[in-house]
Design an enzyme around this catalytic site. Structure first.
Site, PDB file in Angstrom:
ATOM      1  N   SER A  90      -3.829  -1.424   4.308  1.00  3.67           N
ATOM      2  CA  SER A  90      -4.689  -0.630   5.203  1.00  3.67           C
ATOM      3  C   SER A  90      -5.624  -1.597   5.911  1.00  3.67           C
ATOM      4  CB  SER A  90      -5.534   0.358   4.403  1.00  3.67           C
ATOM      5  OG  SER A  90      -4.731   1.176   3.606  1.00  3.67           O
ATOM      6  N   LYS A 119      -4.194   6.141   9.152  1.00  4.89           N
ATOM      7  CA  LYS A 119      -4.800   5.897   7.837  1.00  4.89           C
ATOM      8  C   LYS A 119      -6.330   5.982   7.914  1.00  4.89           C
ATOM      9  CE  LYS A 119      -5.423   4.341   3.592  1.00  4.89           C
ATOM     10  NZ  LYS A 119      -5.176   5.118   2.401  1.00  4.89           N
ATOM     11  N   LYS A 152     -14.451  -1.004   3.193  1.00 10.04           N
ATOM     12  CA  LYS A 152     -13.670  -1.769   4.182  1.00 10.04           C
ATOM     13  C   LYS A 152     -12.982  -0.829   5.173  1.00 10.04           C
ATOM     14  CE  LYS A 152      -9.606  -2.299   2.983  1.00 10.04           C
ATOM     15  NZ  LYS A 152      -8.281  -1.684   3.132  1.00 10.04           N
TER      16      LYS A 152
HETATM   17  P1  NAD Z   1      -5.780  -4.988  -4.947  1.00  8.82           P
HETATM   18  O1  NAD Z   1      -7.028  -5.732  -4.633  1.00  8.82           O
HETATM   19  O2  NAD Z   1      -5.602  -4.402  -6.316  1.00  8.82           O
HETATM   20  O3  NAD Z   1      -4.495  -5.920  -4.653  1.00  8.82           O
HETATM   21  C1  NAD Z   1      -4.345  -6.771  -3.543  1.00  8.82           C
HETATM   22  C2  NAD Z   1      -3.498  -7.968  -3.961  1.00  8.82           C
HETATM   23  O4  NAD Z   1      -3.246  -8.786  -2.819  1.00  8.82           O
HETATM   24  C3  NAD Z   1      -4.191  -8.843  -5.005  1.00  8.82           C
HETATM   25  O5  NAD Z   1      -3.318  -9.051  -6.111  1.00  8.82           O
HETATM   26  C4  NAD Z   1      -4.466 -10.153  -4.241  1.00  8.82           C
HETATM   27  O6  NAD Z   1      -4.438 -11.289  -5.061  1.00  8.82           O
HETATM   28  C5  NAD Z   1      -3.335 -10.148  -3.226  1.00  8.82           C
HETATM   29  N1  NAD Z   1      -3.549 -10.981  -2.031  1.00  8.82           N
HETATM   30  C6  NAD Z   1      -4.639 -11.042  -1.223  1.00  8.82           C
HETATM   31  N2  NAD Z   1      -4.432 -11.895  -0.206  1.00  8.82           N
HETATM   32  C7  NAD Z   1      -3.180 -12.385  -0.356  1.00  8.82           C
HETATM   33  C8  NAD Z   1      -2.384 -13.304   0.388  1.00  8.82           C
HETATM   34  N3  NAD Z   1      -2.842 -13.871   1.515  1.00  8.82           N
HETATM   35  N4  NAD Z   1      -1.139 -13.582  -0.071  1.00  8.82           N
HETATM   36  C9  NAD Z   1      -0.669 -13.006  -1.196  1.00  8.82           C
HETATM   37  N5  NAD Z   1      -1.365 -12.124  -1.941  1.00  8.82           N
HETATM   38  C10 NAD Z   1      -2.610 -11.805  -1.522  1.00  8.82           C
HETATM   39  O7  NAD Z   1      -5.669  -3.861  -3.829  1.00  8.82           O
HETATM   40  P2  NAD Z   1      -4.773  -2.516  -3.868  1.00  8.82           P
HETATM   41  O8  NAD Z   1      -5.600  -1.419  -4.466  1.00  8.82           O
HETATM   42  O9  NAD Z   1      -3.417  -2.812  -4.404  1.00  8.82           O
HETATM   43  O10 NAD Z   1      -4.716  -2.213  -2.297  1.00  8.82           O
HETATM   44  C11 NAD Z   1      -3.849  -2.897  -1.390  1.00  8.82           C
HETATM   45  C12 NAD Z   1      -3.944  -2.219  -0.029  1.00  8.82           C
HETATM   46  O11 NAD Z   1      -3.549  -0.848  -0.162  1.00  8.82           O
HETATM   47  C13 NAD Z   1      -5.371  -2.217   0.551  1.00  8.82           C
HETATM   48  O12 NAD Z   1      -5.325  -2.373   1.941  1.00  8.82           O
HETATM   49  C14 NAD Z   1      -5.876  -0.834   0.181  1.00  8.82           C
HETATM   50  O13 NAD Z   1      -6.892  -0.377   1.050  1.00  8.82           O
HETATM   51  C15 NAD Z   1      -4.594  -0.003   0.285  1.00  8.82           C
HETATM   52  N6  NAD Z   1      -4.572   1.221  -0.514  1.00  8.82           N
HETATM   53  C16 NAD Z   1      -5.011   1.232  -1.814  1.00  8.82           C
HETATM   54  C17 NAD Z   1      -4.987   2.432  -2.525  1.00  8.82           C
HETATM   55  C18 NAD Z   1      -5.486   2.512  -3.954  1.00  8.82           C
HETATM   56  O14 NAD Z   1      -5.677   3.632  -4.444  1.00  8.82           O
HETATM   57  N7  NAD Z   1      -5.692   1.400  -4.659  1.00  8.82           N
HETATM   58  C19 NAD Z   1      -4.520   3.602  -1.925  1.00  8.82           C
HETATM   59  C20 NAD Z   1      -4.048   3.551  -0.632  1.00  8.82           C
HETATM   60  C21 NAD Z   1      -4.077   2.357   0.074  1.00  8.82           C
END
Ligand code: NAD
Length: 298
Positions: A98, A173, A241
């Protein structure tokens, strides 16, 4: 590797279960995350590890990215060692993070120039729906690319909608995140009021959930607020964010978003209070502090 090979970059709360669902559906998976322990977990489950997003793209025809914000998607796709460096013409990058719609448009243009297909495809539904493979997926990009990769989205989600060109998935989104944030804030105010009036918050929740006030957000978050259980879920810092990206987009378009702005400030205050990694239902903590009452307390 055959057609059923997929790469996955970003193995956090969402990426891990999504990657597992693809393996369960028969895809051979190559994974990368900047955090080594996340990669090892998936390797234990049968994935192969790569040393960078570029290496993932060199080894698979489709790379999915699931990282936190715009700068992370740019780093993972356009940056040094990013997917685009390793992608051959005709391959695809599906960014399910997102992020700001303007960044998706920039990444889409760079992929066009490299003859690599691109879709921005953020999701809604959180960790439970990521585990169940029932996410709502909002997609931006070209229809042919959408049709070609829908098979993958069908494994990860149960509602998959092409919303428009590059960035349209992320604009959709942001609309979703505005509704969710304002809804949690309203549920929190309602429960705090009920509690301070001496009522049982759970009774109030049960009484109103079947009426017009009821919502998916209420059913997901009211029980957490009532229990005082703020384990994420969706982190406060990620929702802050998203609302920041909504405000930036609103500024670009000349659309004031007054309530979004207010809740974004509440989320910022919670981050300062050490609650950035709490579930976004912790918006209730902000209201509780102002009212001097705790919904879950005696
Ligand atoms: P998170 O912080 O748990 O995971 C993100 C992962 O990305 C981490 O493991 C981090 O180390 C990795 N990362 C960051 N930069 C990187 C790079 N350059 N190369 C490789 N790996 C990298 O976050 P999440 O909760 O899994 O969310 C991921 C996305 O999904 C976000 O944009 C979030 O807004 C969206 N999202 C999350 C949810 C939720 O409920 N958690 C729901 C819908 C959407």
């Amino acid at each position: 590797m055959g057609d059923k090979a997929v790469g996955f970059v970003g193995l956090g709360i969402m990426g891990r279960p999504m990657a597992r669902n693809l393996m369960r559906a028969g895809y051979s998976l190559t994974v990368y995350d900047v955090v080594g322990s996340a990669v090892e977990e998936l390797v234990t489950d049968g994935a192969q590890s790569a040393g960078s997003a570029r290496e993932v793209a060199e080894r698979t025809p489709v790379v999915i990215t699931m990282v936190p914000d715009s700068a992370d998607s740019e780093a993972a796709i356009l940056g040094e060692g990013g997917a685009l460096e390793g992608a051959s013409p005709g391959s695809a990058v599906l960014d399910m993070s997102s992020i700001a719609p303007a960044t998706s448009q920039k990444i889409g243009a760079a992929c066009d120039a490299a003859q690599v297909e691109f879709l921005d495809a953020p999701v809604s539904g959180g960790e439970p729906k990521a585990i169940d493979g029932t996410l709502a997926i909002m997609v931006g990009g070209k229809r042919e690319a959408f049709e070609r990769h829908k098979e993958i989205f069908d494994i990860l989600g149960s509602s998959i909608v092409l919303c428009g060109g590059y960035g349209a998935g992320n604009t959709t989104k942001l609309a979703n995140q505005i509704v969710v944030a304002a809804n949690i804030e309203a549920v929190a105010e309602a429960l705090v009021l009920a509690k301070k009036a001496g009522l049982d918050p759970n009774t109030v929740y049960q009484a109103i959930r079947g009426g017009l006030a009821g919502s998916t957000v209420m059913d997901a978050k009211a029980p957490m607020i009532i229990e005082g259980d703020f384990k994420p879920g969706f982190r406060v810092r990620l929702h802050q964010k998203d609302l920041h990206n909504a405000l930036l987009t609103g500024k670009d378009l000349g659309v004031p978003l007054p309530v979004t702005s207010l809740v974004q400030q509440m989320l910022g205050a919670l981050i300062n209070d050490g609650k950035g990694d709490a579930d976004h239902s912790a918006i209730a903590n902000f209201i509780e502090d102002m009212a001097g009452v705790t919904v879950s307390g005696e």
